[in-house]
Design a protein around this motif. Sequence first.
Motif, PDB file in Angstrom:
ATOM      1  N   ASP A 636       0.861  -1.185   0.000  1.00 32.53           N
ATOM      2  CA  ASP A 636       0.000   0.000   0.000  1.00 32.53           C
ATOM      3  C   ASP A 636       0.896   1.232   0.000  1.00 32.53           C
ATOM      4  O   ASP A 636       1.414   1.638   1.043  1.00 32.53           O
ATOM      5  CB  ASP A 636      -0.920   0.005   1.220  1.00 32.53           C
ATOM      6  CG  ASP A 636      -1.966   1.116   1.146  1.00 32.53           C
ATOM      7  OD1 ASP A 636      -1.981   1.844   0.138  1.00 32.53           O
ATOM      8  OD2 ASP A 636      -2.764   1.251   2.106  1.00 32.53           O
ATOM      9  N   GLY A 637       1.095   1.785  -1.190  1.00 29.70           N
ATOM     10  CA  GLY A 637       1.905   2.989  -1.308  1.00 29.70           C
ATOM     11  C   GLY A 637       1.075   4.237  -1.420  1.00 29.70           C
ATOM     12  O   GLY A 637       1.607   5.335  -1.603  1.00 29.70           O
ATOM     13  N   GLY A 638      -0.260   4.085  -1.302  1.00 32.36           N
ATOM     14  CA  GLY A 638      -1.135   5.225  -1.535  1.00 32.36           C
ATOM     15  C   GLY A 638      -1.927   5.684  -0.331  1.00 32.36           C
ATOM     16  O   GLY A 638      -2.861   6.482  -0.474  1.00 32.36           O
ATOM     17  N   ASN A 639      -1.592   5.194   0.848  1.00 35.03           N
ATOM     18  CA  ASN A 639      -2.360   5.562   2.044  1.00 35.03           C
ATOM     19  C   ASN A 639      -1.885   6.898   2.592  1.00 35.03           C
ATOM     20  O   ASN A 639      -1.267   6.983   3.654  1.00 35.03           O
ATOM     21  CB  ASN A 639      -2.236   4.461   3.097  1.00 35.03           C
ATOM     22  CG  ASN A 639      -3.197   4.674   4.254  1.00 35.03           C
ATOM     23  OD1 ASN A 639      -3.876   5.707   4.356  1.00 35.03           O
ATOM     24  ND2 ASN A 639      -3.280   3.690   5.135  1.00 35.03           N
ATOM     25  N   ALA A 640      -2.180   7.948   1.843  1.00 33.73           N
ATOM     26  CA  ALA A 640      -1.741   9.283   2.243  1.00 33.73           C
ATOM     27  C   ALA A 640      -2.450   9.755   3.503  1.00 33.73           C
ATOM     28  O   ALA A 640      -1.870  10.455   4.336  1.00 33.73           O
ATOM     29  CB  ALA A 640      -1.978  10.272   1.102  1.00 33.73           C
ATOM     30  N   ALA A 641      -3.715   9.352   3.662  1.00 36.74           N
ATOM     31  CA  ALA A 641      -4.489   9.829   4.812  1.00 36.74           C
ATOM     32  C   ALA A 641      -3.849   9.412   6.125  1.00 36.74           C
ATOM     33  O   ALA A 641      -3.824  10.187   7.098  1.00 36.74           O
ATOM     34  CB  ALA A 641      -5.922   9.295   4.728  1.00 36.74           C
ATOM     35  N   ASP A 642      -3.327   8.189   6.176  1.00 37.28           N
ATOM     36  CA  ASP A 642      -2.697   7.701   7.404  1.00 37.28           C
ATOM     37  C   ASP A 642      -1.184   7.916   7.406  1.00 37.28           C
ATOM     38  O   ASP A 642      -0.532   7.687   8.430  1.00 37.28           O
ATOM     39  CB  ASP A 642      -2.964   6.208   7.579  1.00 37.28           C
ATOM     40  CG  ASP A 642      -4.420   5.903   7.878  1.00 37.28           C
ATOM     41  OD1 ASP A 642      -5.137   6.838   8.298  1.00 37.28           O
ATOM     42  OD2 ASP A 642      -4.830   4.751   7.690  1.00 37.28           O
ATOM     43  N   SER A 643      -0.616   8.331   6.272  1.00 36.10           N
ATOM     44  CA  SER A 643       0.845   8.459   6.122  1.00 36.10           C
ATOM     45  C   SER A 643       1.545   7.144   6.478  1.00 36.10           C
ATOM     46  O   SER A 643       2.581   7.135   7.150  1.00 36.10           O
ATOM     47  CB  SER A 643       1.389   9.617   6.981  1.00 36.10           C
ATOM     48  OG  SER A 643       0.857  10.846   6.531  1.00 36.10           O
ATOM     49  N   VAL A 644       0.958   6.061   6.022  1.00 37.76           N
ATOM     50  CA  VAL A 644       1.527   4.732   6.222  1.00 37.76           C
ATOM     51  C   VAL A 644       1.948   4.178   4.854  1.00 37.76           C
ATOM     52  O   VAL A 644       1.201   4.289   3.878  1.00 37.76           O
ATOM     53  CB  VAL A 644       0.524   3.786   6.907  1.00 37.76           C
ATOM     54  CG1 VAL A 644       1.071   2.357   6.947  1.00 37.76           C
ATOM     55  CG2 VAL A 644       0.212   4.276   8.315  1.00 37.76           C
ATOM     56  N   PHE A 645       3.130   3.614   4.812  1.00 36.85           N
ATOM     57  CA  PHE A 645       3.666   3.009   3.598  1.00 36.85           C
ATOM     58  C   PHE A 645       3.969   1.546   3.905  1.00 36.85           C
ATOM     59  O   PHE A 645       4.529   1.227   4.959  1.00 36.85           O
ATOM     60  CB  PHE A 645       4.962   3.691   3.163  1.00 36.85           C
ATOM     61  CG  PHE A 645       4.850   5.177   2.970  1.00 36.85           C
ATOM     62  CD1 PHE A 645       4.685   5.716   1.706  1.00 36.85           C
ATOM     63  CD2 PHE A 645       4.903   6.046   4.055  1.00 36.85           C
ATOM     64  CE1 PHE A 645       4.586   7.094   1.526  1.00 36.85           C
ATOM     65  CE2 PHE A 645       4.811   7.413   3.889  1.00 36.85           C
ATOM     66  CZ  PHE A 645       4.648   7.942   2.622  1.00 36.85           C
ATOM     67  N   SER A 646       3.652   0.664   2.983  1.00 38.53           N
ATOM     68  CA  SER A 646       3.982  -0.752   3.180  1.00 38.53           C
ATOM     69  C   SER A 646       4.386  -1.369   1.859  1.00 38.53           C
ATOM     70  O   SER A 646       3.793  -1.075   0.815  1.00 38.53           O
ATOM     71  CB  SER A 646       2.795  -1.509   3.786  1.00 38.53           C
ATOM     72  OG  SER A 646       1.628  -1.331   3.018  1.00 38.53           O
ATOM     73  N   TRP A 647       5.397  -2.192   1.921  1.00 34.56           N
ATOM     74  CA  TRP A 647       5.907  -2.836   0.720  1.00 34.56           C
ATOM     75  C   TRP A 647       6.616  -4.139   1.077  1.00 34.56           C
ATOM     76  O   TRP A 647       6.938  -4.379   2.243  1.00 34.56           O
ATOM     77  CB  TRP A 647       6.849  -1.912  -0.052  1.00 34.56           C
ATOM     78  CG  TRP A 647       8.148  -1.570   0.648  1.00 34.56           C
ATOM     79  CD1 TRP A 647       9.339  -2.204   0.549  1.00 34.56           C
ATOM     80  CD2 TRP A 647       8.365  -0.480   1.562  1.00 34.56           C
ATOM     81  NE1 TRP A 647      10.290  -1.602   1.314  1.00 34.56           N
ATOM     82  CE2 TRP A 647       9.726  -0.533   1.951  1.00 34.56           C
ATOM     83  CE3 TRP A 647       7.549   0.530   2.079  1.00 34.56           C
ATOM     84  CZ2 TRP A 647      10.274   0.383   2.849  1.00 34.56           C
ATOM     85  CZ3 TRP A 647       8.096   1.437   2.974  1.00 34.56           C
ATOM     86  CH2 TRP A 647       9.441   1.368   3.345  1.00 34.56           C
ATOM     87  N   VAL A 648       6.853  -4.949   0.062  1.00 29.93           N
ATOM     88  CA  VAL A 648       7.556  -6.216   0.245  1.00 29.93           C
ATOM     89  C   VAL A 648       8.834  -6.195  -0.576  1.00 29.93           C
ATOM     90  O   VAL A 648       8.849  -5.726  -1.722  1.00 29.93           O
ATOM     91  CB  VAL A 648       6.677  -7.420  -0.171  1.00 29.93           C
ATOM     92  CG1 VAL A 648       7.491  -8.707  -0.210  1.00 29.93           C
ATOM     93  CG2 VAL A 648       5.516  -7.571   0.791  1.00 29.93           C
TER      94      VAL A 648
END
Length: 735
Positions: A636-648
């Motif tokens: 999830d590279g698009g969760n701007a509202a929470d400013s959370v980034f996740s990748w593998v």
Amino acid sequence: MTQAAPLIDAKTANDIAQGRHGDPFAVLGLHEVDGALVMRAMRPEADSVEVIDAKTGRALVTLERVADGLFAGVIPRRKKRFDYHLRMTRGSDVWEEQDAYAFGPKLGEMDEYLLGEGTHNQLWDAVGAHVCTHQDVEGTHFAVWAPNASRVSVVGNFNGWDGRRHVMRRRGATGVHEIFLPGLGDGTVYKYEIIDGAGNLLPLKADPVGFGAELPPATASVVRDLRGYEWSDAGWLSKRGAKHKIDQPISIYEVHLESWRRVPEEGNRSLTYLEHASMLVDYARDMGFTHIELTPVSEYPFGGSWGYQPVGLFAPTSRFGTPQEFRAFVDACHQAGLGLIIDWVPGHFPTDQHGLGQFDGTPLYEHADPKEGFHPDWNTLVYNYGRTEVQNFLIANAKFWFEEYHIDGLRVDAVASMLYRDYSRKEGEWVPNKDGGRENLEAIAFMQRMNEVVYAADDSILTAAEESTAFPGVSAPTSSGGLGFGFKWNMGWMNDTLRYMAEDPINRKYHHDKMTFGLHYAFSENFILPISHDEVVHGKGSMLGKMPGDDWQRFANLRAYYGFMWGHPGKKLLFMGCEFAQGGEWNNETSLDWHLLDHAPHKGMQSLVRDLNTLYRTTPALYEKDTSEDGFRWIDGGNAADSVFSWVRYGKEGTPPVLVVSNFTPVPRTNYRIGVPHAGHWAERLNSDAAIYGGTDTGNPGGADAQEMSMHGCPYSIEITVPPLATVFFQLSDS
């Protein structure tokens, strides 16, 4: 020789006495003249000069003074050359010396050919000052390129800094002047005295290929004997190539030797090379770095330039010891399993009068036109890359550091300034290339050739470019039109992410793309992610100072950022002091603030960086596919509202993948569901919010099991707690 014939004609005698004769070897020393053997010696420091038979020790003749400082005489009963010494007297002082003009040239025909062609890749073996045995005599051979000089002399304490004493021999069309001075050895201080083509005496010049230099602010060169060091790094060198491949972990600790650590009890002096060989090497190894990178160690006159305005490209700075002691430092790095990279500056050089500028009275190394040959940013001169001899000088210097000092890599400074003729210039202040464009075609060709030469000589080394533009193919092979560097600094990633981190967390959702944009080009080059000295100077503050919020938030922000950096594709580079969150901006004149490690938040930051390095080196998914798109997947590279980034991150086949989650708000995210590509247990490997690092200890002890619940385009998902202002690493495991 007839009785009426003079020992030397008046004009020649006058030219020799004034040090303006273009070919002193044709005059001085022993020469057959009209059937007699005539000796001439330029010894202005002596009252009288005798010629001594070297075999018998017998005085053969006392020479007659024929001009100011010039002595001459006929050797009685001798017709052929022989070994001799000169015995001088001055008042009550008497001393003997061998005559420099008794020795023939040392440079060979192949040297002369390659020097003339400008293709001598072992240039330092031919020119410079070499302690050696010549004609069975120990001494030092000097050679220097000064093609437009009418006269070049070696001067120093050994001849009273008198340029008339040791005028050099010109080697034909090569433009090189040479002389062998018997009896001189390691530690001799010298410069070159040059008269230009118009007869003007120039400021004394340091040796462009000198192996040593005086301690600044003194500016003379120093003869250094590079022979005899016994290396102990064969084991390291045999494995080096494997460590520099793009599928290996590379984590670099950038260091400015003068200010890493000082000794306050001894006048706040810097550590020596030998002290760094113990203290710095042990520290970098303990911190888990794979390489140390030094700001330039080539001799530089102004300490405030940090080495980026070098004068002696072939001389390790004398600030910390001798060349042999620098070798011992490199050796210690290798024995500790650390590579050593040095910053290299072929982009410009300072205008100091003892340096390369107007070396023989002409723009020899630089361009004549300041629109091509002057850097307005640094008030420095630009090398003339289109001149074969200058290109040869620089490429040979690159090889020199690899071959003579066993360094493992060159990080080439200011590549962008070399690539473009209009760099930092306004319209009308630069000269277009032959095609009317802004690219510096000669500099491009130089960099390509440099990389070809050094990699051809030893493909186990690495080169890296500090290049801040979108110039294509910096780390692509030259065969496909690239510049041929092994790696490129990712300046865009650094600038974007630091701008994001400077924002208050409440506003970060509006700048989300600054953290994701780098993935659009992350695999276009072999990137190094740099947090270098340039980010903590000139009013930019420290890394900790860039972070918003109160003290706790600033530390948490920085921990989260380092976690993001170590989880992101690309090799890593961190400047000294940043690993323990130095509070103040870096000051090159003082030591790092090591006392801060007495405080838990700083100690925690240091522990985090150590553990990030350990995780990185022991987790192939974090490095094996750094340069390949199939090594990275956004969860999830698009969760701007929470400013959370996740990748593998993925490694090679069979390598367990790693999930990285970064939360850049101070809000903990509980029961946070996130997609994962595989079933199984996802173990928490590192959490930047752990109490040991100074965090709240919010996290996922034991990790989380994947459930067959699709999310984020993945067939499985896990429910986790994402700590505030933190980065967490999970790895798929069997348990």
